[in-house]
Each structure stands twice: as C-alpha cells, then as structure tokens.
Write an enzyme that holds these catalytic residues in place. Structure first.
Site, PDB file in Angstrom:
ATOM      1  N   SER A  12       0.849  -1.201   0.000  1.00  0.00           N
ATOM      2  CA  SER A  12       0.000   0.000   0.000  1.00  0.00           C
ATOM      3  C   SER A  12       0.879   1.242   0.000  1.00  0.00           C
ATOM      4  CB  SER A  12      -0.903   0.020   1.233  1.00  0.00           C
ATOM      5  OG  SER A  12      -1.422   1.345   1.386  1.00  0.00           O
ATOM      6  N   HIS A  37      -1.023  -1.588  -4.179  1.00  0.00           N
ATOM      7  CA  HIS A  37      -2.357  -1.282  -3.628  1.00  0.00           C
ATOM      8  C   HIS A  37      -2.470   0.233  -3.435  1.00  0.00           C
ATOM      9  CE1 HIS A  37      -5.901  -2.336  -1.062  1.00  0.00           C
ATOM     10  NE2 HIS A  37      -5.534  -1.275  -0.342  1.00  0.00           N
ATOM     11  N   ASP A  39      -4.865   3.362  -2.223  1.00  0.00           N
ATOM     12  CA  ASP A  39      -6.003   3.698  -1.361  1.00  0.00           C
ATOM     13  C   ASP A  39      -6.585   5.047  -1.754  1.00  0.00           C
ATOM     14  OD1 ASP A  39      -6.136   1.473   0.549  1.00  0.00           O
ATOM     15  OD2 ASP A  39      -4.081   2.067   1.002  1.00  0.00           O
ATOM     16  N   MET A  41      -9.262   7.805  -1.160  1.00  0.00           N
ATOM     17  CA  MET A  41     -10.144   8.261  -0.062  1.00  0.00           C
ATOM     18  C   MET A  41     -10.687   9.647  -0.388  1.00  0.00           C
ATOM     19  SD  MET A  41      -7.913   7.149   3.232  1.00  0.00           S
ATOM     20  CE  MET A  41      -7.116   5.541   3.339  1.00  0.00           C
ATOM     21  N   HIS A  70      -8.222   0.487  -4.293  1.00  0.00           N
ATOM     22  CA  HIS A  70      -9.190   0.326  -3.206  1.00  0.00           C
ATOM     23  C   HIS A  70      -9.924   1.647  -3.021  1.00  0.00           C
ATOM     24  CE1 HIS A  70      -9.652  -0.396   1.449  1.00  0.00           C
ATOM     25  NE2 HIS A  70     -10.807  -0.371   0.838  1.00  0.00           N
ATOM     26  N   MET A  72     -12.332   4.101  -1.322  1.00  0.00           N
ATOM     27  CA  MET A  72     -13.053   4.418  -0.077  1.00  0.00           C
ATOM     28  C   MET A  72     -13.758   5.748  -0.341  1.00  0.00           C
ATOM     29  SD  MET A  72     -10.044   3.113   2.421  1.00  0.00           S
ATOM     30  CE  MET A  72      -8.904   3.072   1.042  1.00  0.00           C
ATOM     31  N   MET A 141     -11.591  -5.863   5.597  1.00  0.00           N
ATOM     32  CA  MET A 141     -10.879  -4.784   6.285  1.00  0.00           C
ATOM     33  C   MET A 141     -10.619  -5.223   7.724  1.00  0.00           C
ATOM     34  SD  MET A 141     -10.396  -2.491   4.042  1.00  0.00           S
ATOM     35  CE  MET A 141      -9.571  -1.378   5.176  1.00  0.00           C
ATOM     36  N   GLY A 146      -9.342   4.288   6.511  1.00  0.00           N
ATOM     37  CA  GLY A 146      -9.063   5.728   6.583  1.00  0.00           C
ATOM     38  C   GLY A 146      -7.605   6.068   6.767  1.00  0.00           C
ATOM     39  N   GLY A 149      -1.222   2.362   9.408  1.00  0.00           N
ATOM     40  CA  GLY A 149      -0.596   2.309  10.730  1.00  0.00           C
ATOM     41  C   GLY A 149      -1.543   2.044  11.887  1.00  0.00           C
ATOM     42  N   ASP A 176      -6.767  -6.321   4.643  1.00  0.00           N
ATOM     43  CA  ASP A 176      -6.196  -4.976   4.549  1.00  0.00           C
ATOM     44  C   ASP A 176      -6.291  -4.283   5.910  1.00  0.00           C
ATOM     45  OD1 ASP A 176      -5.299  -2.508   3.734  1.00  0.00           O
ATOM     46  OD2 ASP A 176      -6.992  -2.075   2.411  1.00  0.00           O
ATOM     47  N   GLY A 178      -3.186  -3.329   9.218  1.00  0.00           N
ATOM     48  CA  GLY A 178      -2.438  -3.875  10.348  1.00  0.00           C
ATOM     49  C   GLY A 178      -1.749  -5.202  10.077  1.00  0.00           C
ATOM     50  N   SER A 199       2.462   0.248   6.334  1.00  0.00           N
ATOM     51  CA  SER A 199       3.527   0.675   7.254  1.00  0.00           C
ATOM     52  C   SER A 199       4.557  -0.419   7.504  1.00  0.00           C
ATOM     53  CB  SER A 199       2.919   1.191   8.561  1.00  0.00           C
ATOM     54  OG  SER A 199       1.902   0.351   9.007  1.00  0.00           O
TER      55      SER A 199
HETATM   56  C1  DX5 Z   1      -6.636   1.697   5.289  1.00  0.00           C
HETATM   57  C2  DX5 Z   1      -6.095   1.295   3.950  1.00  0.00           C
HETATM   58  C3  DX5 Z   1      -4.941   0.367   3.995  1.00  0.00           C
HETATM   59  C4  DX5 Z   1      -3.701   0.911   4.672  1.00  0.00           C
HETATM   60  C5  DX5 Z   1      -2.950  -0.234   5.251  1.00  0.00           C
HETATM   61  O1  DX5 Z   1      -7.808   2.388   5.118  1.00  0.00           O
HETATM   62  O2  DX5 Z   1      -7.098   0.673   3.185  1.00  0.00           O
HETATM   63  O3  DX5 Z   1      -4.620  -0.135   2.704  1.00  0.00           O
HETATM   64  O4  DX5 Z   1      -2.846   1.598   3.803  1.00  0.00           O
HETATM   65  O5  DX5 Z   1      -1.914   0.279   6.008  1.00  0.00           O
HETATM   66  P1  DX5 Z   1      -1.243  -0.564   7.183  1.00  0.00           P
HETATM   67  O6  DX5 Z   1      -0.654  -1.784   6.572  1.00  0.00           O
HETATM   68  O7  DX5 Z   1      -0.230   0.374   7.715  1.00  0.00           O
HETATM   69  O8  DX5 Z   1      -2.336  -0.876   8.185  1.00  0.00           O
HETATM   70 ZN    ZN Z   2      -6.510  -0.362   1.304  1.00  0.00          ZN
END
Ligand code: DX5
Ligand code: ZN
Length: 229
Positions: A12, A37, A39, A41, A70, A72, A141, A146, A149, A176, A178, A199
């Site tokens: 990501s 990936h 994101d 938003m 992805h 959002m 998820m 959002g 980390g 996706d 953590g 992260s």
């Molecule tokens: C969160 C995103 C994730 C995020 C994952 O809304 O969809 O893709 O970047 O980041 P880590 O791996 O740090 O949780």
């Molecule tokens: Zn994502």
C-alpha cells in the site's frame, strides 16, 4: 494473469513518500511486492483524503505488476470510467458505500476491470453471498478504513467464513489493515491469499535504501507461508 492462491503481498503506497511515488512503486516492486495497492479516499466515506483518477493514471506508468485500487469513496458509479481509463486492473468498492452494489460491480466489469468488494470490520460476510458471480476479489478490512498504521482487528472467523463461501471460485481473498509479520500468519491460516501491507513494508526504508522494503516483504511473506505448512 492466471488465477492462483499463492500468498501475494500487495504494497500500500499510502505509507510511501508522497513526493516520490514513481520511485517508491518501482522500489517496492523490484524488492518483491506482487501487487501495488492504491487507497483512494474522499474525505466523506472516510475521514482522510488521498488520490483521484489523474494521480492513479500517473502511478500506472510505474506499475508493472497488478494495480489494485481500493476505493473508499461514495458515490462510486460516477467515477468507474475514470478509474478504468487510469489503467486500473482491480477496482474494489466498499459494500457500505453502494446502495446498488450488484449494479456497481457489474459496471466495474463492464468497464474492463476486475471487481472487488471490501467489507468494513462490522459488516457480516452474508452480504457477499448473493454477489459471488460478480466478484474477482473480496477484501476483509482488518482496520476501520481511513489511515495506515492502525492496529489489526482480529477477524479470523470472518476470513475463514469467506474462504468457505468462495470455495473453488476464482475469487481472491484479501486482507487490509495492520498486516505485519505477527498478523500475517493468522490471516494466511484462515485462508487469505492477498495480504495488503503499508507501514510494515515501508517502515525503516527509503528509495535510497530499498533493500529494507525487500527484507520487510520477505519477513511478512515467510511468516504467512510458514503458517500454511
Ligand atoms: C486503510 C487502507 C490500507 C492501509 C494499510 O484504510 O485501506 O490499505 O494503507 O496500512 P497498514 O498496513 O499500515 O495498516
Ligand atoms: Zn486499502
């Protein structure tokens, strides 16, 4: 690309250097990331704001693997053509963002992309059961979407239920949020085949020291694969 259920690591770029996306994408790919990936938003469906279709089109020039976008955002339908034109391979939309989810998934495929369905942590698996013929990917998820980390929310039984629901269908099961070397074995054991990580991949590295990305990817992948033996 032929379908397989081998463990894939999707990097990501939400955790990359925002002033250096082209280099960052090339660096993580050369260090072993299987997918990129992205994101997207909108500051409305989720509190954060990131990239729109022109940025995704610019990333495309650097992606040689799979561009996994992805969304959002809400609404989704008015932007499907723009993400197709940006060169998206897989376009994933949130169940919670689409009142007419069946139509939206169909429109994603009609625009020439693979279609993914993301489920927030509080959304039950049954919402996917009438959509399996429309799907190429289901994304569980494991954080509230959002931000990168955040701490992993343990949804092992949910991943497992979806794995059973998918059966032999050519549908990827993605997780996706953590995902790191500690949580990768849990999700792999429950049946996830695409592990998104931000992260935990970018931590400690830079484009000048991409070998750190490579080491982080190897550690996550081998933790996941060892759980399958
Ligand atoms: C969160 C995103 C994730 C995020 C994952 O809304 O969809 O893709 O970047 O980041 P880590 O791996 O740090 O949780
Ligand atoms: Zn994502």
């Amino acid at each position: 690309m032929t379908f397989n259920r081998k463990i894939k690591i999707a990097a990501s770029i939400l955790s990359a250097d925002f002033a250096n996306f082209g280099h960052e994408i090339r660096a993580v790919e050369s260090q072993g990331a299987d997918w990129i990936h992205i994101d997207v938003m909108d500051g409305h469906f989720v509190p954060n704001l990131t990239f729109g279709p022109p940025a995704v089109a610019a990333f495309r020039k650097h992606v040689t693997t799979m561009m996994d976008v992805h969304l959002m955002i809400a609404p989704v339908d008015p932007y499907i053509a723009a993400f197709a034109n940006a060169g998206t391979d897989i376009l994933t939309t949130h169940f919670e963002a689409c009142p007419h989810i069946h139509r939206t998934l169909q429109a994603i495929r009609d625009a020439g992309m693979k279609a993914g369905l993301a489920l927030n942590p509080g959304t039950p698996t049954c919402v996917a059961s009438n959509l399996l013929d429309q799907l190429d990917l289901i994304c569980v998820m494991t954080v509230n979407p959002g931000y990168s980390g955040q701490k992993y929310i343990n949804l092992g039984p949910k991943i497992n239920e979806l794995r059973s629901m998918i059966g032999d269908r050519p549908i990827h099961l993605e997780v996706d949020g953590g995902i790191d070397e500690k949580t990768a074995p849990i999700v792999a054991r429950e049946g996830a085949d695409v592990l998104v990580s931000g992260s935990a991949i970018f931590h400690g590295g830079t484009v000048d020291h991409p070998e750190v990305y490579g080491e982080n990817i190897r550690v996550i992948r081998s933790a996941a694969e060892s759980a399958l033996q």
